[in-house]
Design an enzyme around this catalytic site. Sequence first.
Site, PDB file in Angstrom:
ATOM      1  N   SER A 102       0.833  -1.193   0.000  1.00 39.35           N
ATOM      2  CA  SER A 102       0.000   0.000   0.000  1.00 39.35           C
ATOM      3  C   SER A 102       0.880   1.261   0.000  1.00 39.35           C
ATOM      4  O   SER A 102       1.689   1.453  -0.887  1.00 39.35           O
ATOM      5  CB  SER A 102      -0.957  -0.045   1.193  1.00 39.35           C
ATOM      6  OG  SER A 102      -1.927   0.957   1.109  1.00 39.35           O
ATOM      7  N   HIS A 103       0.762   2.107   1.037  1.00 39.70           N
ATOM      8  CA  HIS A 103       1.632   3.282   1.116  1.00 39.70           C
ATOM      9  C   HIS A 103       3.086   2.875   1.342  1.00 39.70           C
ATOM     10  O   HIS A 103       4.003   3.677   1.130  1.00 39.70           O
ATOM     11  CB  HIS A 103       1.149   4.210   2.241  1.00 39.70           C
ATOM     12  CG  HIS A 103       1.691   5.603   2.138  1.00 39.70           C
ATOM     13  ND1 HIS A 103       1.424   6.580   3.072  1.00 39.70           N
ATOM     14  CD2 HIS A 103       2.497   6.194   1.227  1.00 39.70           C
ATOM     15  CE1 HIS A 103       2.033   7.707   2.734  1.00 39.70           C
ATOM     16  NE2 HIS A 103       2.705   7.495   1.618  1.00 39.70           N
ATOM     17  N   ASP A 249      -8.415  -3.415  -6.040  1.00 44.42           N
ATOM     18  CA  ASP A 249      -8.435  -4.327  -4.890  1.00 44.42           C
ATOM     19  C   ASP A 249      -9.263  -3.779  -3.728  1.00 44.42           C
ATOM     20  O   ASP A 249      -9.214  -4.293  -2.617  1.00 44.42           O
ATOM     21  CB  ASP A 249      -7.013  -4.640  -4.420  1.00 44.42           C
ATOM     22  CG  ASP A 249      -6.271  -3.415  -3.877  1.00 44.42           C
ATOM     23  OD1 ASP A 249      -6.874  -2.330  -3.772  1.00 44.42           O
ATOM     24  OD2 ASP A 249      -5.068  -3.544  -3.557  1.00 44.42           O
ATOM     25  N   HIS A 271      -7.306  -5.630  -0.888  1.00 44.17           N
ATOM     26  CA  HIS A 271      -6.137  -4.888  -0.417  1.00 44.17           C
ATOM     27  C   HIS A 271      -5.522  -5.492   0.845  1.00 44.17           C
ATOM     28  O   HIS A 271      -4.295  -5.472   1.012  1.00 44.17           O
ATOM     29  CB  HIS A 271      -6.535  -3.432  -0.165  1.00 44.17           C
ATOM     30  CG  HIS A 271      -5.369  -2.494  -0.087  1.00 44.17           C
ATOM     31  ND1 HIS A 271      -4.535  -2.236  -1.155  1.00 44.17           N
ATOM     32  CD2 HIS A 271      -4.879  -1.747   0.942  1.00 44.17           C
ATOM     33  CE1 HIS A 271      -3.595  -1.379  -0.798  1.00 44.17           C
ATOM     34  NE2 HIS A 271      -3.781  -1.074   0.472  1.00 44.17           N
ATOM     35  N   ASP A 273      -6.092  -8.770   1.867  1.00 44.78           N
ATOM     36  CA  ASP A 273      -5.659 -10.137   1.561  1.00 44.78           C
ATOM     37  C   ASP A 273      -4.188 -10.151   1.162  1.00 44.78           C
ATOM     38  O   ASP A 273      -3.475 -11.131   1.397  1.00 44.78           O
ATOM     39  CB  ASP A 273      -6.468 -10.718   0.394  1.00 44.78           C
ATOM     40  CG  ASP A 273      -7.907 -11.026   0.749  1.00 44.78           C
ATOM     41  OD1 ASP A 273      -8.227 -11.083   1.953  1.00 44.78           O
ATOM     42  OD2 ASP A 273      -8.719 -11.209  -0.180  1.00 44.78           O
TER      43      ASP A 273
END
Length: 305
Positions: A102-103, A249, A271, A273
């Site tokens: 992610s980030h 996602d 996201h 998972d």
Amino acid sequence: MTWLSACLLALALFPATSFAAGYTQTQYPIVLVHGLFGFDNIGPVDYWYGIPSALRADGAKVYVAQVSAANSTEVRGEQLLTQVKQILAVTGATKVNLMGHSHGGPTIRYVASVRPDLVASVTSIGGVNKGSAVADLILNVAPPGTLTRSVLVSATNGLATVINFLSGGSGLSQNSLAAAQSLSTAGSLKFNATHPEGVPTSACGEGDYIARGVYYFSWSGAQPYTNVFDPVDAPLLLTSLAFGGAKNDGLVSSCSSHLGRVIRDDYAMNHLDEVNQTVGLVNLFETNPVTLYRQQANRLKGLGL
């Protein structure tokens, strides 16, 4: 029973992992970097549920970084750079393999961009590499100077502070507005102009596989709802509507997740998972996410990384 039959039975009963010794044994340590509102662990709950132990079991040296739960990519990146230097000092290694979710994707890209000499590879998992429609929506719903933004920023900063405190990182600064701006389309484009390594020049293609000596990889899911028993799936199904039908996602579009060599952008995962959450409640009809991390470690090993 013949001798051959006995051997075949023993092979069937013996744990498969016993034959995987060294499968994940990369030359350089692996550093896992969490995303927005992420953490290393809070009590018995790990952000990277079951992933570090699975990598370590077959030879990898794994470190879980702790950066601000919510802050700009640059601030998180500097925090990570400090930890990378500490890991290198402790291990005696000359480089690290960075994996960010992610980030965490842009965060590890920052370190690889400013100190490529310290990084062997970058692997972005569901990374926000070209912005997120969800961040755009939040910023549009709560424009500057409104009460809505003031309340939202105050609440999310408070949440980030609590998360960092519970995970032992209370000294890290929190700025949820800066995080949202970094994750927006405009903020991501600005970041990419300064740190372009691995970013595709086309709308949904691949980027350079190797840039300034660093290998770049990415993968992501494209199914917001995957397990009826997972409490976060319903909210992710709702946020997926922000993408207007584009493959995503739940929080990041598949095209935005692209970086360097795209391993896949359509796993039947959402996201969370992608980091084996919530506590392993993932899609039973898709490759287990832990396996993907093991495969990536083995891929890096094969490249001498």
